[in-house]
Design an enzyme around this catalytic site. Structure first.
Site, mmCIF file in Angstrom:
data_model
loop_
_atom_site.group_PDB
_atom_site.id
_atom_site.type_symbol
_atom_site.label_atom_id
_atom_site.label_comp_id
_atom_site.label_asym_id
_atom_site.label_seq_id
_atom_site.Cartn_x
_atom_site.Cartn_y
_atom_site.Cartn_z
ATOM 1 N N GLY A 15 43.106 40.904 47.182
ATOM 2 C CA GLY A 15 43.154 42.265 47.714
ATOM 3 C C GLY A 15 41.785 42.852 47.952
ATOM 4 N N ASP A 146 42.181 45.850 39.924
ATOM 5 C CA ASP A 146 43.121 45.823 38.797
ATOM 6 C C ASP A 146 42.445 45.647 37.445
ATOM 7 O OD1 ASP A 146 45.305 46.189 40.421
ATOM 8 O OD2 ASP A 146 45.583 44.041 40.760
ATOM 9 N N MET A 192 48.331 51.751 41.787
ATOM 10 C CA MET A 192 48.429 50.288 41.849
ATOM 11 C C MET A 192 48.207 49.634 40.474
ATOM 12 S SD MET A 192 46.692 49.188 45.457
ATOM 13 C CE MET A 192 47.653 49.170 46.990
ATOM 14 N N GLY A 193 48.567 48.357 40.404
ATOM 15 C CA GLY A 193 48.438 47.596 39.160
ATOM 16 C C GLY A 193 49.831 47.233 38.666
ATOM 17 N N ARG A 306 42.088 51.722 47.041
ATOM 18 C CA ARG A 306 41.223 50.544 47.002
ATOM 19 C C ARG A 306 40.206 50.541 48.147
ATOM 20 N NH1 ARG A 306 45.785 45.982 48.690
ATOM 21 N NH2 ARG A 306 45.552 46.188 50.934
#
Lengths: 418, 418
Positions: A15, A146, A192-193, A306
């Site tokens: 990513g 992450d 996210m994560g 991100r």
């Protein structure tokens, strides 16, 4: 006698982040300074290399300004991939193909910037080099928002995402105080994560002398109970008119069912017979609205979190560049099958050094938030968590603003390469 | 002989923005400089005033640093409301109640910072003052991210939101180039502005020498055809692997049905029998995924776009402050029943002056994007649109960073007031 230095090749994988291009700039700078001839960039990582797609980076980074712009450019300048190499014994020909290509390009050092899956690539290629007697050195440079890589204190990309999350959550909390609503309002922010809660926990950075912070934070490391969550919100609204709650995209029930699966159950079918997908936050916002009768709003930070180079952390961007440089240095000095890790030498003042660690101990591993950094109720992070993250979001990398908008590195025809 | 100056009261109304508190700072500064005694702030606008909720601003703004922090604080410092006054002939007692409160507080100037609904408040109060012979002056200060107020070149709050949108869309476009997907990918970004497309059109700011910009932009001023949209995307994917499309939350079909209604039709009911709501972008992302078989992603900029003080436009924040100051000046010099407007004197160099205009011509009116600023196909804005917005996003207001996160104005017990 000094060995004759030939070429370096670098790729980006997994990513995108706000810092991965800073590592690329670091690789380029150090490879130049250490006297390598050409520095190639794989287009879309190892997958592109297999297809013969690569560029000469010196045609893209032509001066120091380009390097600075590259550090401020989000996503993956070279394009990324999620390609997993086969096991060596399963399909040797893929490896032969890669090594033939590397030999053709006269590569001495192979640098791969990525997360755990990407370190699997470094592991397999360095393993194979032992089998075929290749002298190429394979070194991994850590990258992932992450923050879930093993053996390293943290990963480049995480700090900038955390800074964006802390700032945005704080702004959303302020926004929530503006309008009174008869039965209160709850904003759910999805972060996210999927397995690791480092980013979601960073919502706690919003808390400070001028902000109460989020009212609850739910990490994916602990099971999520919808009824307990609704009850927590009900009580919260008795004390405050506006709640803001951060949740990980990966929260799931005790039995492992992702909450997002409730929102995309097969009974949500549109007029065309298409299955409708709803995110975790949307689903929970709907549940709260109907059970508590309050106003709700779901906010997914999505790829914004991100890609937000405009709010990058200086510590993060500088560390990303130094990780890239350290990767080249390690390969140049003979290391292979290793990844650069960060080692926190001191908390106050914050000080980190880089080291190399055996990639076999990193690839495919996952570092989760320790239980003791989550409160007893499992609905917020502790001070220790925040103390750990805080140094990583310090300082700013002022964007190069052109006509009111941040400038990124872009060469004529750049997009055609990808 | 100089008249004895008494007190000023100021309120904030309607949706929060990144600039509305800068107008509040401007009101405070000019009222102080012009010799007013107390400057009161209504808590949650006229609704709070009716309930006797107000503060003495000098207890919150104690020095110049506080003023600077206030300019950098998003949302509505005083709290906002969406309260519409009744018609005078319908319910005079509400007006009597308000004027009694204003007389009790010895108010000379009443400043209301808001959009078209808020200007309706100024209109009615100034109309009523003619009926009851009150000497209080009522002046409106424009504010709305939607930029839809009549008679003014633009509105404070719009420029900062536009800068955030242009920047975020650009970052998302870069992110979209990173990963190759077998059947291409499409990101749909949903932007605020239910009737007016000013914010959605600002996605075009992403376009520049280093970015191709969004692949299509759909404003709410023109009817939206789902089939034509899918066809446009299908063709787009033949030329590019990654598309980014900006849509207004208010896009609707020819017959006026909002696209968001398709996503919240009554057949989406969850396991508890609750109606599920899906946003416009989510709905279209689902449609594209099933019709084109590509990867899709929906991003709603949600309240992030109106609260992003960390990326405010300097032009916007400074103009917001001067609009607040101009409102006090106008009231001080005898105007009532007027709003401050911006008049663009010159395009290059950009130069705007403030003027006052009769609020009767502004209240409840709506300024939409002119048809000629949208291309023939109705799927993008023209250069004229971008040329109009560009000056409004210039310059930065560097956030006051404390421990890695922007600082906002906050006084002990602040949240208890709201």
């Amino acid at each position: 006698m000094d060995r004759v230095k030939r070429n370096v090749i670098v790729g980006q994988s997994g990513g995108p982040t706000a810092a991965i291009n800073s590592s690329l700039a670091g690789v380029y700078r150090t490879a130049k300074e250490r006297g390598y001839n050409k520095i190639y960039g794989m287009i879309h990582g190892i997958q592109g290399l297999l297809e013969g797609r690569y560029i000469d980076l010196s045609e893209h980074i032509t001066n120091y300004l380009d390097e600075e712009l590259l550090k401020r450019t989000p996503a993956s300048y070279l394009g990324s991939c999620r390609f997993k190499l086969p096991e060596i014994h399963e399909k040797r020909e893929v490896f032969d193909q890669i090594f033939a290509k590397l030999d053709e390009l006269e590569i001495d050092c192979f640098i791969y910037i990525g997360g755990n899956d990407s370190m699997d690539t470094i592991k397999k290629l360095s393993d194979y080099s032992l089998l075929n007697g290749s002298k190429i050195r394979f070194v991994g440079c850590p990258k992932t928002i992450d923050n879930d890589l093993a053996l390293t204190d943290h990963t480049p990309g995480f700090g900038s995402a955390a800074k964006y999350i802390g700032t945005s959550v704080k702004e959303v909390i302020r926004d929530g105080l503006s309008l009174e609503t008869p039965h209160g309002q709850i904003v759910i922010i999805e972060i996210m994560g999927r397995n690791a809660g480092w980013l979601t926990g960073s919502a706690a950075l919003a808390q400070g002398e001028d902000c109460l912070g989020p009212d609850a934070i739910y990490l994916p490391e602990l099971p999520f109970d919808v009824d307990k969550f609704v009850e927590k919100c009900r009580k919260g609204l008795e004390e405050k008119p506006s709640l803001v709650i951060a949740i990980s995209e990966g929260i799931h029930t005790e039995d492992g069912t992702y909450i997002s699966e409730f929102g995309s159950a097969s009974d949500y079918v549109d007029a065309f017979g298409h299955k409708m997908l709803t995110g975790t936050a949307s689903y929970l916002a709907n549940v709260l609205a109907s059970r508590l009768g309050c106003k709700t709003r779901a906010i997914e930070l999505s790829t914004l979190q991100r890609a937000a180079s405009h709010l990058a952390s200086r510590v993060d961007i500088m560390e990303a560049a130094s990780a890239g440089g350290a990767a080249v240095k390690a390969a140049d000095e003979g290391d292979s099958g290793v990844m650069i890790v960060f080692n926190r030498i001191s908390e106050d003042p914050y000080l980190c050094s880089t080291e190399v660690k055996d990639v076999h101990r990193i690839a495919n591993e996952e570092k989760l938030v320790p239980r003791e950094w989550v409160n007893e109720e499992g609905d917020n992070v502790t001070k220790d968590f925040v103390d750990y993250v805080r140094p990583l979001i310090q300082g700013d990398v002022s964007p190069v603003m052109v006509d009111g908008i941040p400038r990124h590195l872009y060469k004529p025809g750049y997009e055609k390469l990808l």
